[in-house]
Motif scaffolding. Structure first.
Motif: not given
Length: 222
Positions: A50-55, A92-98, A124-126, A156-160
């Motif tokens: 699975y994947g884990h992101g920031g908050s 698909l329309f958002r810029k990737a976070n760093s 920033k991942p490709k 630069n996490a913008g949401r959960y």
């Protein structure tokens, strides 16, 4: 040979020496290494569970995982981070976070200690690339005997759980991982007990929770 000819030859010789001195190029000092064997340390899993992101609630949140040296000696050339591409149609329309990557020495308690890099590495991942390799050979880092802790954060996490999503696995049931939330002025690492997490999941009949960061080191082994 006439005296005038001798003087002319001397003048030409002095002129050529002077021109060479002016055109002399000064090279930067470099570390010369012998031809060393490359070896990869870290997770063996080929795909993430699975994947884990920031908050945004924890803008400086980090998660760290220990990579043992396994008796190897050498230089750390690259750090590899597995990116788990979890997307919706809107993504698909958002810029990737760093994403930021850190390396820490192992302290006397067995946890993350002194930073090994002068500053975190931001990238920033490709799209559609899973293993992202970052060249850190310019730092000439020697692999410590105890290994290193590799950590990631989402500045630069913008949401959960906003991503980029870092790959996680259940490769090691007993390996501890650490989180660092910058809740105070002093750094505080929290060790997460995997056994405790499994017991809670079992009581609630939930899926077993393991958090092994998918990270690797490419090392030039002596």
């Amino acid at each position: 040979m006439k005296p005038n000819s001798i003087w002319l030859l001397l003048l030409l010789l002095l002129a050529s020496i002077s021109g060479y001195a002016q055109n002399e190029v000064k090279l930067k000092e470099v570390v010369v290494r012998p031809d060393l064997r490359k070896e990869v340390l870290g997770t063996k899993q080929k795909k993430a569970d699975y994947g884990h992101g920031g908050s945004k609630e924890y803008p400086h949140y980090q998660t760290a995982f220990h990579i043992p040296a396994k008796g190897r000696q050498g230089f750390i050339d690259k750090v590899g981070i597995y990116i788990y591409h979890k997307r919706t149609a809107l993504d698909l329309f958002r810029k990737a976070n760093s994403l930021q990557v850190y390396l820490y020495a192992v302290d006397s308690t067995g946890g993350p200690g002194k930073p090994l890099l002068p500053e975190p590495i931001t990238f920033k991942p490709k799209n559609n690339t899973y293993w992202h390799w970052i060249d850190i050979s310019k730092y000439n880092l020697t692999l410590p005997e105890e290994g290193v802790f590799a950590a990631v954060s989402w500045p630069n996490a913008g949401r959960y759980d906003s991503g980029p999503y870092v790959g996680m696995t259940n490769e090691c049931d007993t390996c501890p991982f650490y989180v660092y939330r910058f809740m105070t002025d002093e750094p505080v690492w929290i060790e997460v007990d995997q056994a405790d997490q499994r017991a809670k999941s079992s009581e609630k009949k939930e899926e077993r929770f393991n958090q092994n960061l998918m990270v690797r080191l490419e090392v030039s082994v002596k």
